[in-house]
Design an enzyme around this catalytic site. Structure first.
Site, PDB file in Angstrom:
ATOM      1  N   GLY A  91       7.578   1.625  -7.673  1.00  0.00           N
ATOM      2  CA  GLY A  91       6.559   0.977  -8.491  1.00  0.00           C
ATOM      3  C   GLY A  91       5.226   1.676  -8.314  1.00  0.00           C
ATOM      4  N   HIS A 100       4.242  -7.051  -6.086  1.00  0.00           N
ATOM      5  CA  HIS A 100       3.477  -6.048  -5.331  1.00  0.00           C
ATOM      6  C   HIS A 100       2.518  -5.296  -6.266  1.00  0.00           C
ATOM      7  CE1 HIS A 100       3.401  -2.623  -2.209  1.00  0.00           C
ATOM      8  NE2 HIS A 100       2.790  -2.106  -3.269  1.00  0.00           N
ATOM      9  N   GLU A 101       3.026  -4.885  -7.425  1.00  0.00           N
ATOM     10  CA  GLU A 101       2.191  -4.104  -8.350  1.00  0.00           C
ATOM     11  C   GLU A 101       1.110  -4.968  -9.007  1.00  0.00           C
ATOM     12  OE1 GLU A 101       2.462  -1.098  -7.870  1.00  0.00           O
ATOM     13  OE2 GLU A 101       4.448  -1.096  -6.959  1.00  0.00           O
ATOM     14  N   GLN A 142      -3.869   2.837  -8.485  1.00  0.00           N
ATOM     15  CA  GLN A 142      -3.410   3.793  -7.475  1.00  0.00           C
ATOM     16  C   GLN A 142      -3.593   5.235  -7.912  1.00  0.00           C
ATOM     17  OE1 GLN A 142       0.595   1.697  -6.870  1.00  0.00           O
ATOM     18  NE2 GLN A 142       0.151   2.540  -4.858  1.00  0.00           N
ATOM     19  N   HIS A 169      -1.825  -5.144  -6.857  1.00  0.00           N
ATOM     20  CA  HIS A 169      -2.703  -3.974  -6.987  1.00  0.00           C
ATOM     21  C   HIS A 169      -3.731  -4.178  -8.098  1.00  0.00           C
ATOM     22  CE1 HIS A 169      -1.340  -0.917  -4.217  1.00  0.00           C
ATOM     23  NE2 HIS A 169      -0.077  -1.047  -4.576  1.00  0.00           N
ATOM     24  N   CYS A 206       3.781   1.059   0.779  1.00  0.00           N
ATOM     25  CA  CYS A 206       2.975   1.320  -0.406  1.00  0.00           C
ATOM     26  C   CYS A 206       2.510   2.767  -0.365  1.00  0.00           C
ATOM     27  CB  CYS A 206       1.772   0.374  -0.409  1.00  0.00           C
ATOM     28  SG  CYS A 206       0.675   0.626  -1.801  1.00  0.00           S
ATOM     29  N   LEU A 207       2.592   3.448  -1.508  1.00  0.00           N
ATOM     30  CA  LEU A 207       2.169   4.849  -1.560  1.00  0.00           C
ATOM     31  C   LEU A 207       0.694   5.018  -1.197  1.00  0.00           C
ATOM     32  CD1 LEU A 207       3.935   5.998  -4.872  1.00  0.00           C
ATOM     33  CD2 LEU A 207       4.667   6.456  -2.526  1.00  0.00           C
TER      34      LEU A 207
HETATM   35 NI    NI Z   1       1.647  -0.409  -3.542  1.00  0.00          NI
END
Ligand code: NI
Length: 172
Positions: free
Chosen positions: A45, A134-135, A50, A138, A92-93
């Site tokens: 995701g 999760h997204e 991000q 963000h 998470c990236l």
């Molecule tokens: Ni993330």
């Protein structure tokens, strides 16, 4: 084109993203680039903040970069209903080298627009539901760190500050 991913504590990750009203070429390119970035960085995701864009846009694929069979592009996503509970171990990236267990809703009902601006509404379960939650976090400036214990977060913050100091020294 793969885009650079913003890393904590980059302030862009803390902003509340703005709704999208235009679905022209610029936005289509952003979607394509985000999908590429998500897959190349081995993610399931990705949210527009991000990649430094304060827009309510997320890409999700629970099957991951090897299979690429479950891609969803969601614009202005809203979680309408929640049911049940599931605990997930998340990374998470934008928060490298950090994992934590988070309690999420097991089933959610989502309303959004697709990449062309057409409305979609659907139910998501389990892993797919977890990724969407999760997204969507963000888009509201929330990171997995905010779900972690104070202790765990404190340790991570300390590590991040130490790395920053080392980097500053290296640059001066
Ligand atoms: Ni993330």
């Amino acid at each position: 084109m793969k885009l650079p991913v913003s890393i904590y504590p980059d302030p862009v990750l803390r902003l509340r993203a703005e709704p999208i009203g235009e679905f022209g070429p610029e936005m289509q390119q952003l979607v394509t680039d985000m999908v590429e970035t998500m897959y190349e960085d081995d993610g399931v995701g990705l949210a527009a903040p991000q990649v430094g864009k304060g827009l309510r846009l997320i890409t999700v694929d629970p099957t991951g970069p090897k299979e690429r069979k479950g891609l969803m592009v969601l614009v202005n996503p809203e979680i309408m209903e929640r049911e049940g509970e599931v605990e997930s171990e998340e990374g998470c990236l934008s928060v490298p080298d950090f994992k934590c267990a988070i309690r999420r809703s097991h089933r959610i009902r989502v309303r959004a627009l697709d990449r062309d601006g057409a409305p979609v509404e659907f139910e998501a379960l389990d892993y797919q539901a977890v990724i969407i939650q999760h997204e969507v976090d963000h888009l509201n400036g929330v990171l997995i760190l905010d779900h972690a214990s104070r202790l765990k977060r404190g340790i991570y913050d300390k590590k991040v500050r130490k790395l920053q100091r080392q980097r500053e020294k290296g640059e001066s």
